[in-house]
Design a protein around this motif. Structure first.
Motif, PDB file in Angstrom:
ATOM      1  N   ILE A  51      -1.841  -0.632 -41.650  1.00  0.00           N
ATOM      2  CA  ILE A  51      -0.140  -1.052 -41.198  1.00  0.00           C
ATOM      3  C   ILE A  51      -0.147  -1.547 -40.065  1.00  0.00           C
ATOM      4  CG2 ILE A  51       0.587   0.604 -42.470  1.00  0.00           C
ATOM      5  CD1 ILE A  51       1.972   2.584 -40.034  1.00  0.00           C
ATOM      6  N   ALA A  52       1.254  -2.569 -40.297  1.00  0.00           N
ATOM      7  CA  ALA A  52       0.769  -2.777 -38.789  1.00  0.00           C
ATOM      8  C   ALA A  52       2.137  -2.493 -37.518  1.00  0.00           C
ATOM      9  CB  ALA A  52       1.457  -4.009 -38.628  1.00  0.00           C
ATOM     10  N   ILE A  53       1.196  -1.443 -37.397  1.00  0.00           N
ATOM     11  CA  ILE A  53       2.151  -0.903 -36.451  1.00  0.00           C
ATOM     12  C   ILE A  53       1.528  -0.241 -34.686  1.00  0.00           C
ATOM     13  CG2 ILE A  53       4.037   0.012 -37.495  1.00  0.00           C
ATOM     14  CD1 ILE A  53       3.433   3.102 -36.949  1.00  0.00           C
ATOM     15  N   LYS A  54       2.027  -0.073 -33.770  1.00  0.00           N
ATOM     16  CA  LYS A  54       1.463  -0.006 -32.321  1.00  0.00           C
ATOM     17  C   LYS A  54       2.074   1.332 -32.280  1.00  0.00           C
ATOM     18  CE  LYS A  54      -1.357  -1.884 -28.338  1.00  0.00           C
ATOM     19  NZ  LYS A  54      -1.118  -3.268 -27.590  1.00  0.00           N
ATOM     20  N   PRO A  55       1.377   2.275 -31.511  1.00  0.00           N
ATOM     21  CA  PRO A  55       0.342   2.568 -32.010  1.00  0.00           C
ATOM     22  C   PRO A  55      -0.002   3.800 -33.244  1.00  0.00           C
ATOM     23  CG  PRO A  55       0.904   4.640 -31.129  1.00  0.00           C
ATOM     24  CD  PRO A  55       1.906   3.602 -30.247  1.00  0.00           C
ATOM     25  N   GLY A  56      -1.140   3.005 -34.306  1.00  0.00           N
ATOM     26  CA  GLY A  56      -1.637   4.091 -35.838  1.00  0.00           C
ATOM     27  C   GLY A  56      -1.427   3.157 -36.171  1.00  0.00           C
ATOM     28  N   LYS A  57      -2.620   1.918 -36.595  1.00  0.00           N
ATOM     29  CA  LYS A  57      -2.678   0.840 -36.862  1.00  0.00           C
ATOM     30  C   LYS A  57      -4.012   1.667 -38.568  1.00  0.00           C
ATOM     31  CE  LYS A  57      -5.577  -2.950 -37.693  1.00  0.00           C
ATOM     32  NZ  LYS A  57      -6.159  -4.493 -37.112  1.00  0.00           N
ATOM     33  N   PRO A  58      -4.451   2.458 -37.759  1.00  0.00           N
ATOM     34  CA  PRO A  58      -5.271   3.148 -39.343  1.00  0.00           C
ATOM     35  C   PRO A  58      -4.708   4.239 -39.911  1.00  0.00           C
ATOM     36  CG  PRO A  58      -6.358   3.706 -37.101  1.00  0.00           C
ATOM     37  CD  PRO A  58      -5.392   2.543 -36.989  1.00  0.00           C
ATOM     38  N   LEU A  59      -3.609   4.118 -40.856  1.00  0.00           N
ATOM     39  CA  LEU A  59      -2.788   5.140 -41.473  1.00  0.00           C
ATOM     40  C   LEU A  59      -3.112   5.222 -42.878  1.00  0.00           C
ATOM     41  CD1 LEU A  59      -0.737   7.182 -41.714  1.00  0.00           C
ATOM     42  CD2 LEU A  59       1.103   5.219 -42.411  1.00  0.00           C
ATOM     43  N   ALA A  60      -3.692   6.227 -44.144  1.00  0.00           N
ATOM     44  CA  ALA A  60      -4.167   6.041 -45.340  1.00  0.00           C
ATOM     45  C   ALA A  60      -2.809   6.813 -46.018  1.00  0.00           C
ATOM     46  CB  ALA A  60      -5.600   6.227 -45.207  1.00  0.00           C
ATOM     47  N   TRP A  82       8.588  -4.945 -19.830  1.00  0.00           N
ATOM     48  CA  TRP A  82       6.806  -4.580 -21.130  1.00  0.00           C
ATOM     49  C   TRP A  82       7.643  -6.295 -21.227  1.00  0.00           C
ATOM     50  CZ3 TRP A  82       4.130  -0.797 -22.832  1.00  0.00           C
ATOM     51  CH2 TRP A  82       3.464  -0.960 -23.549  1.00  0.00           C
ATOM     52  N   HIS A  83       6.204  -6.556 -20.572  1.00  0.00           N
ATOM     53  CA  HIS A  83       5.411  -7.277 -20.598  1.00  0.00           C
ATOM     54  C   HIS A  83       4.123  -8.186 -21.288  1.00  0.00           C
ATOM     55  CE1 HIS A  83       8.434  -9.741 -17.910  1.00  0.00           C
ATOM     56  NE2 HIS A  83       8.850  -8.273 -17.136  1.00  0.00           N
ATOM     57  N   LYS A  84       3.371  -7.225 -21.831  1.00  0.00           N
ATOM     58  CA  LYS A  84       2.462  -7.844 -22.086  1.00  0.00           C
ATOM     59  C   LYS A  84       2.861  -7.099 -24.039  1.00  0.00           C
ATOM     60  CE  LYS A  84      -0.239  -5.536 -19.142  1.00  0.00           C
ATOM     61  NZ  LYS A  84      -0.943  -4.614 -18.845  1.00  0.00           N
ATOM     62  N   PRO A  85       3.482  -8.064 -25.061  1.00  0.00           N
ATOM     63  CA  PRO A  85       3.749  -7.448 -25.872  1.00  0.00           C
ATOM     64  C   PRO A  85       2.972  -7.157 -27.188  1.00  0.00           C
ATOM     65  CG  PRO A  85       5.144  -9.266 -25.967  1.00  0.00           C
ATOM     66  CD  PRO A  85       4.680  -8.541 -24.449  1.00  0.00           C
ATOM     67  N   ASP A  86       2.394  -6.966 -28.483  1.00  0.00           N
ATOM     68  CA  ASP A  86       1.162  -7.112 -29.002  1.00  0.00           C
ATOM     69  C   ASP A  86       2.603  -8.254 -29.953  1.00  0.00           C
ATOM     70  OD1 ASP A  86       0.637  -6.693 -31.827  1.00  0.00           O
ATOM     71  OD2 ASP A  86      -0.964  -5.462 -31.090  1.00  0.00           O
ATOM     72  N   MET A  87       1.530  -8.883 -30.286  1.00  0.00           N
ATOM     73  CA  MET A  87       2.304 -10.536 -31.298  1.00  0.00           C
ATOM     74  C   MET A  87       2.396 -10.045 -32.342  1.00  0.00           C
ATOM     75  SD  MET A  87       3.245 -11.831 -28.903  1.00  0.00           S
ATOM     76  CE  MET A  87       4.157 -13.448 -29.502  1.00  0.00           C
ATOM     77  N   LYS A  88       1.692  -8.870 -32.935  1.00  0.00           N
ATOM     78  CA  LYS A  88       1.293  -9.305 -34.631  1.00  0.00           C
ATOM     79  C   LYS A  88       1.819  -7.468 -35.592  1.00  0.00           C
ATOM     80  CE  LYS A  88      -2.614 -11.875 -34.968  1.00  0.00           C
ATOM     81  NZ  LYS A  88      -4.153 -12.028 -35.370  1.00  0.00           N
ATOM     82  N   ARG A  89       2.061  -6.771 -34.297  1.00  0.00           N
ATOM     83  CA  ARG A  89       2.180  -5.611 -34.741  1.00  0.00           C
ATOM     84  C   ARG A  89       4.034  -5.194 -34.274  1.00  0.00           C
ATOM     85  NH1 ARG A  89      -2.145  -1.099 -34.579  1.00  0.00           N
ATOM     86  NH2 ARG A  89      -2.789  -2.612 -32.373  1.00  0.00           N
ATOM     87  N   GLU A  90       4.626  -4.316 -34.481  1.00  0.00           N
ATOM     88  CA  GLU A  90       5.765  -3.520 -34.587  1.00  0.00           C
ATOM     89  C   GLU A  90       5.153  -2.598 -33.611  1.00  0.00           C
ATOM     90  OE1 GLU A  90       9.259  -1.923 -36.236  1.00  0.00           O
ATOM     91  OE2 GLU A  90       7.910  -2.704 -38.001  1.00  0.00           O
ATOM     92  N   GLU A  91       5.097  -2.231 -31.997  1.00  0.00           N
ATOM     93  CA  GLU A  91       5.740  -0.916 -31.276  1.00  0.00           C
ATOM     94  C   GLU A  91       6.113   0.079 -30.995  1.00  0.00           C
ATOM     95  OE1 GLU A  91       2.869  -2.536 -27.757  1.00  0.00           O
ATOM     96  OE2 GLU A  91       4.392  -4.454 -27.993  1.00  0.00           O
ATOM     97  N   GLY A 108       5.587  -9.458 -30.458  1.00  0.00           N
ATOM     98  CA  GLY A 108       5.958 -10.071 -29.625  1.00  0.00           C
ATOM     99  C   GLY A 108       7.787 -10.205 -28.824  1.00  0.00           C
ATOM    100  N   GLN A 109       8.565  -9.289 -28.602  1.00  0.00           N
ATOM    101  CA  GLN A 109       9.395  -8.528 -27.823  1.00  0.00           C
ATOM    102  C   GLN A 109       8.509  -8.323 -26.821  1.00  0.00           C
ATOM    103  OE1 GLN A 109      12.266  -5.709 -30.017  1.00  0.00           O
ATOM    104  NE2 GLN A 109      12.876  -5.556 -27.812  1.00  0.00           N
ATOM    105  N   ARG A 110       9.402  -8.804 -25.604  1.00  0.00           N
ATOM    106  CA  ARG A 110       9.376  -8.356 -24.273  1.00  0.00           C
ATOM    107  C   ARG A 110      10.683  -7.903 -23.287  1.00  0.00           C
ATOM    108  NH1 ARG A 110       5.291 -11.738 -22.263  1.00  0.00           N
ATOM    109  NH2 ARG A 110       3.972 -12.628 -23.421  1.00  0.00           N
ATOM    110  N   VAL A 111      10.697  -6.727 -23.009  1.00  0.00           N
ATOM    111  CA  VAL A 111      11.542  -6.370 -22.014  1.00  0.00           C
ATOM    112  C   VAL A 111      11.855  -6.394 -20.658  1.00  0.00           C
ATOM    113  CG1 VAL A 111      13.043  -4.298 -21.864  1.00  0.00           C
ATOM    114  CG2 VAL A 111      11.096  -4.025 -24.304  1.00  0.00           C
ATOM    115  N   ALA A 112      13.142  -6.386 -20.439  1.00  0.00           N
ATOM    116  CA  ALA A 112      13.396  -6.784 -18.938  1.00  0.00           C
ATOM    117  C   ALA A 112      14.797  -5.824 -18.903  1.00  0.00           C
ATOM    118  CB  ALA A 112      14.089  -7.853 -18.515  1.00  0.00           C
TER     119      ALA A 112
END
Length: 154
Positions: A27-36, A90-99, A140-144
């Motif tokens: 799945i496209a979440i972080k943490p947690g990609k390997p879910l079955a 939060w300035h290092k977002p994952d560009m492909k997955r929800e976090e 890709g969401q950054r937070v200030a």
């Protein structure tokens, strides 16, 4: 117990496919990609990730309400979010997955604000014991500090 992985050493996927069917893999979440998830005979199968925080987050976000519904409870759906101001960057977002960040809600100047656990690594289980909520970030969401973020109480 978690143990699903995405590498060569993941033996869960092959074992489930040999005895049943896998309906969801990764799945496209972080943490947690390997879910079955799938079926083994008449039984539902859910394989949580092996990293402790990944297992915790995927259980909280996806599995808990599935189990409640299978027990006959009416489930409203999770996560129910509220928008609260961040007291972190939060300035290092994952560009492909929800976090999903482990956070704590604290009152500051009469208002609830969101503080994040300093180490968001998927092996840092103390972050789960410390947190009372998760922040859901879009890819890709950054937070200030001061930005409103989607908060999911645990």
């Amino acid at each position: 117990c978690g143990g699903v992985s995405v590498g060569e050493e993941d033996h869960v996927k092959a074992a489930v496919e040999a005895e049943g069917e896998l309906q969801l893999w990764k799945i496209a979440i972080k943490p947690g990609k390997p879910l079955a998830s799938g079926r083994l005979g008449e039984a539902d199968f859910i394989g949580l990730p092996g990293n402790p925080v990944s297992g915790y987050v995927t259980f909280a976000v996806l599995v808990r309400d599935f189990l409640r519904a299978r027990m006959g409870e009416t489930v409203q759906g999770w996560p129910q979010t509220q928008q609260l101001p961040a007291a972190f960057e939060w300035h290092k977002p994952d560009m492909k997955r929800e976090e999903f960040l482990r956070v704590q809600l604290r009152e500051q100047d009469g208002q609830l604000v969101v503080h994040r656990y300093p180490n968001q690594g998927s092996a840092v289980l103390t972050s789960c014991a410390w947190a009372d909520a998760l922040v859901r970030l879009q890819p890709g969401q950054r937070v200030a500090p001061g930005d409103l973020v989607a908060v999911c109480p645990l």
